[in-house]
Scaffold this active site. Structure first.
Site, PDB file in Angstrom:
ATOM      1  N   GLU A 155       0.850  -1.192   0.000  1.00  0.00           N
ATOM      2  CA  GLU A 155       0.000   0.000   0.000  1.00  0.00           C
ATOM      3  C   GLU A 155       0.882   1.237   0.000  1.00  0.00           C
ATOM      4  O   GLU A 155       1.894   1.267   0.705  1.00  0.00           O
ATOM      5  CB  GLU A 155      -0.913  -0.011   1.240  1.00  0.00           C
ATOM      6  CG  GLU A 155      -1.883  -1.191   1.205  1.00  0.00           C
ATOM      7  CD  GLU A 155      -2.863  -1.232   2.377  1.00  0.00           C
ATOM      8  OE1 GLU A 155      -2.828  -0.321   3.231  1.00  0.00           O
ATOM      9  OE2 GLU A 155      -3.666  -2.181   2.416  1.00  0.00           O
ATOM     10  N   HIS A 168      -7.876   1.385   1.564  1.00  0.00           N
ATOM     11  CA  HIS A 168      -7.824   0.959   2.978  1.00  0.00           C
ATOM     12  C   HIS A 168      -8.629   1.908   3.876  1.00  0.00           C
ATOM     13  O   HIS A 168      -8.121   2.446   4.858  1.00  0.00           O
ATOM     14  CB  HIS A 168      -6.373   0.857   3.472  1.00  0.00           C
ATOM     15  CG  HIS A 168      -6.232  -0.053   4.655  1.00  0.00           C
ATOM     16  ND1 HIS A 168      -5.088  -0.754   4.917  1.00  0.00           N
ATOM     17  CD2 HIS A 168      -7.108  -0.378   5.648  1.00  0.00           C
ATOM     18  CE1 HIS A 168      -5.247  -1.469   6.023  1.00  0.00           C
ATOM     19  NE2 HIS A 168      -6.468  -1.258   6.482  1.00  0.00           N
ATOM     20  N   ILE A 169      -9.897   2.084   3.489  1.00  0.00           N
ATOM     21  CA  ILE A 169     -10.765   2.983   4.257  1.00  0.00           C
ATOM     22  C   ILE A 169     -11.963   2.241   4.860  1.00  0.00           C
ATOM     23  O   ILE A 169     -12.937   2.861   5.276  1.00  0.00           O
ATOM     24  CB  ILE A 169     -11.279   4.175   3.401  1.00  0.00           C
ATOM     25  CG1 ILE A 169     -11.680   3.757   2.000  1.00  0.00           C
ATOM     26  CG2 ILE A 169     -10.236   5.272   3.309  1.00  0.00           C
ATOM     27  CD1 ILE A 169     -12.950   3.050   1.880  1.00  0.00           C
TER      28      ILE A 169
HETATM   29  P1  NAI Z   1     -11.684 -10.780  14.853  1.00  0.00           P
HETATM   30  O1  NAI Z   1     -10.435 -11.190  15.529  1.00  0.00           O
HETATM   31  O2  NAI Z   1     -12.836 -10.351  15.659  1.00  0.00           O
HETATM   32  O3  NAI Z   1     -12.179 -11.992  13.900  1.00  0.00           O
HETATM   33  C1  NAI Z   1     -11.322 -12.743  13.081  1.00  0.00           C
HETATM   34  C2  NAI Z   1     -11.913 -14.137  12.945  1.00  0.00           C
HETATM   35  O4  NAI Z   1     -11.130 -14.860  12.004  1.00  0.00           O
HETATM   36  C3  NAI Z   1     -11.884 -14.920  14.260  1.00  0.00           C
HETATM   37  O5  NAI Z   1     -13.148 -15.449  14.523  1.00  0.00           O
HETATM   38  C4  NAI Z   1     -10.853 -16.015  13.991  1.00  0.00           C
HETATM   39  O6  NAI Z   1     -11.124 -17.212  14.680  1.00  0.00           O
HETATM   40  C5  NAI Z   1     -10.990 -16.190  12.493  1.00  0.00           C
HETATM   41  N1  NAI Z   1      -9.829 -16.817  11.869  1.00  0.00           N
HETATM   42  C6  NAI Z   1      -8.524 -16.650  12.174  1.00  0.00           C
HETATM   43  N2  NAI Z   1      -7.762 -17.392  11.346  1.00  0.00           N
HETATM   44  C7  NAI Z   1      -8.612 -18.023  10.505  1.00  0.00           C
HETATM   45  C8  NAI Z   1      -8.424 -18.928   9.424  1.00  0.00           C
HETATM   46  N3  NAI Z   1      -7.199 -19.331   9.044  1.00  0.00           N
HETATM   47  N4  NAI Z   1      -9.532 -19.382   8.782  1.00  0.00           N
HETATM   48  C9  NAI Z   1     -10.768 -19.002   9.180  1.00  0.00           C
HETATM   49  N5  NAI Z   1     -11.002 -18.151  10.195  1.00  0.00           N
HETATM   50  C10 NAI Z   1      -9.937 -17.662  10.841  1.00  0.00           C
HETATM   51  O7  NAI Z   1     -11.255  -9.666  13.805  1.00  0.00           O
HETATM   52  P2  NAI Z   1     -12.189  -8.551  13.176  1.00  0.00           P
HETATM   53  O8  NAI Z   1     -12.227  -7.353  14.041  1.00  0.00           O
HETATM   54  O9  NAI Z   1     -13.458  -9.160  12.726  1.00  0.00           O
HETATM   55  O10 NAI Z   1     -11.301  -8.140  11.896  1.00  0.00           O
HETATM   56  C11 NAI Z   1     -11.191  -8.992  10.779  1.00  0.00           C
HETATM   57  C12 NAI Z   1     -10.145  -8.447   9.816  1.00  0.00           C
HETATM   58  O11 NAI Z   1     -10.518  -7.147   9.366  1.00  0.00           O
HETATM   59  C13 NAI Z   1      -8.749  -8.297  10.428  1.00  0.00           C
HETATM   60  O12 NAI Z   1      -7.796  -8.717   9.477  1.00  0.00           O
HETATM   61  C14 NAI Z   1      -8.614  -6.820  10.631  1.00  0.00           C
HETATM   62  O13 NAI Z   1      -7.273  -6.419  10.597  1.00  0.00           O
HETATM   63  C15 NAI Z   1      -9.375  -6.293   9.417  1.00  0.00           C
HETATM   64  N6  NAI Z   1      -9.828  -4.905   9.520  1.00  0.00           N
HETATM   65  C16 NAI Z   1      -9.753  -4.115   8.413  1.00  0.00           C
HETATM   66  C17 NAI Z   1     -10.151  -2.801   8.434  1.00  0.00           C
HETATM   67  C18 NAI Z   1     -10.090  -1.941   7.209  1.00  0.00           C
HETATM   68  O14 NAI Z   1      -9.961  -0.725   7.328  1.00  0.00           O
HETATM   69  N7  NAI Z   1     -10.207  -2.514   6.023  1.00  0.00           N
HETATM   70  C19 NAI Z   1     -10.627  -2.175   9.679  1.00  0.00           C
HETATM   71  C20 NAI Z   1     -10.772  -3.117  10.785  1.00  0.00           C
HETATM   72  C21 NAI Z   1     -10.353  -4.423  10.691  1.00  0.00           C
END
Ligand code: NAI
Length: 429
Positions: A270, A293-294
């Protein structure tokens, strides 16, 4: 050893909020009676050193670097708030070794990402971006071909955590069938169905959306082989982390029509700053939504982050709770009792006799054997009755909190300061 034995009025707690943190944080600190200084830009090394001469609480976002040496010189600093998701900008180990909790807000932008994802599901199913681009070029492509309702279609959610589960609720409200895959056993919300494997989900879904963290297991978890399992014309959304999808494989699948569209908010490389060029094999591809990335960037998320972090900071300053800290042991504390009948579970007479709220001693120490014995030894030598005691440790430090009668707080704190492993003591009354 930094130590505070004399609690001072709240008006003397100095909170410095840098990097244009949402004003909600300042409002809440002012309502507490703290002295607040808000600074717009990120703090460079010199400004930071200056601020840290007097600040008790520092609030930053991602651009102010809080190094070990900056922290060493911050003699009054009680806590740091990172008003964002990440905490890489802070030397967490140094802050921990100094007994300075660091708080952040990992989930305040969950809803923003979920809403963007749902919007993209509809936009992709209707080919709206392609049609919009044609309009900008002056073309009038009024046709129903390839445009679909999402009602009745299957959405495959990979990662059923905070964001994935929110997407699940919103998608079902629009009449979609939801299937999810997670490595951990998760409660299925509504009528969502758990997929037995990632492969099964990829084969069944019309649209696949990724909500997993960046881990060694999720790196390139969607590549040529996985895309090969997806239905012809299916869509892929990645609003999670940039290295989860093999971008070259995705570009190839879109160009040859294997996939019908995709939306990406995150990328393996990015641009660093606003205005830097974005290079990707996905540029110019049909029915491809690209966003910088928003996913979590909304004013509501900023306000929610502000409220979340400042609430954790205020609780730590006023009550000693470290719940939500990323670098020190987490201790969730009740309000300080006053020895009345509401102050359940402990001696109800002595604090009352001494008049007023119990004193609370917050003690950070190096995690070495025998410290608790020394603390209790000091209390025994002084004939102090401990009304309540809480302890949590991590590999390097321990955090003990003691509630004692108002007559005993100061002398016990003075005794604790002399213990060799003590890092920091603070007395609340
Ligand atoms: P979270 O930790 O609440 O949920 C992630 C889920 O993925 C968990 O349930 C976990 O068990 C599961 N998981 C982990 N490894 C896995 C695998 N190999 N296969 C299947 N499931 C798996 O995280 P949250 O808050 O839901 O965030 C999800 C993603 O979104 C993260 O990567 C975070 O960095 C990203 N994100 C992106 C944003 C953006 O601006 N685009 C903003 C906020 C979060």
């Amino acid at each position: 050893m930094p130590a505070t034995t004399t609690p001072f009025p709240k008006q003397r707690i100095e909170v410095v909020l840098a990097e244009s943190i949402h004003p909600r944080a300042a409002e809440l600190c002012e309502a507490e009676g703290f002295k607040v200084r808000s600074i717009k830009p990120a703090l460079g090394e010199r400004e930071l050193a200056d601020v840290l001469k007097t600040a008790h609480v520092l609030g930053i976002r991602s651009k102010t670097e809080l190094s070990a040496s900056a922290l060493q010189n911050a003699k009054r600093l009680l806590a740091v708030g990172c008003f964002c998701i990440g905490t890489n900008q802070v030397d967490l180990a140094s802050a921990c070794s100094l007994g300075v909790p660091v708080f952040n807000s990992p989930f305040s932008n969950t809803r923003s990402v979920a809403e963007l994802t749902i919007a993209e599901v509809v936009m992709l199913a209707r080919g709206i971006f392609t049609k919009s681009q044609k309009m900008h070029r002056g073309e009038w492509d009024k046709s129903a071909a390839g445009a679909h309702e999402v009602r009745g279609r299957t959405l495959g959610i990979v990662g059923y955590g905070h964001i994935g589960s929110q997407v699940s609720i919103l998608a079902e409200a629009m009449g979609m069938r939801v299937m999810f895959y997670d490595i951990i056993s998760k409660l299925a919300l509504g009528n969502a169905q758990r997929a037995p494997s990632l492969g099964a989900l990829l084969e069944a879904a019309d649209i696949v959306t990724l909500h997993v963290p960046a881990t060694p297991h999720t790196k390139n978890m969607i590549g040529e082989r996985e895309i090969g399992k997806m239905k012809k014309g299916a869509m892929l959304i990645n609003n999670a982390r940039g290295n989860i999808v093999d971008i070259n494989a995705l570009a190839a699948a879109l160009k040859k029509g294997k996939l019908g569209g995709a939306a990406l908010d995150v990328f393996p490389h990015e641009p660093i700053g606003a205005g830097d060029a974005f290079e990707s094999p996905l540029r110019g591809v049909e029915n491809m939504i690209l966003t910088p990335h928003i996913g979590g960037s909304t004013e509501e998320a900023q306000e929610s982050i502000s409220q979340d972090v400042v609430t954790k900071l205020i609780r730590f300053v006023n009550n000693g709770s470290t719940t939500g800290a990323v670098n020190v042991p987490q201790v969730e504390l009740p309000e300080q009792g006053d020895g009345t009948s509401e102050d359940r579970g402990s001696d109800t007479t002595s604090a009352k006799r001494a008049g007023g709220r119990r004193h609370r001693i917050l003690h950070f120490h190096r995690n070495q054997p025998g410290v608790l014995k020394k603390l209790n030894g000091v209390a025994a030598d002084l004939g102090v009755n401990i009304a309540a005691q809480y302890l949590q440790t991590n590999d390097s430090i321990g955090y003990v909190v003691l509630d004692v009668d108002p007559t005993d707080g100061v002398r016990l704190t003075d005794g604790f300061k002399k213990i060799q492993e003590t890092i920091r003591v603070r007395l609340l009354w």
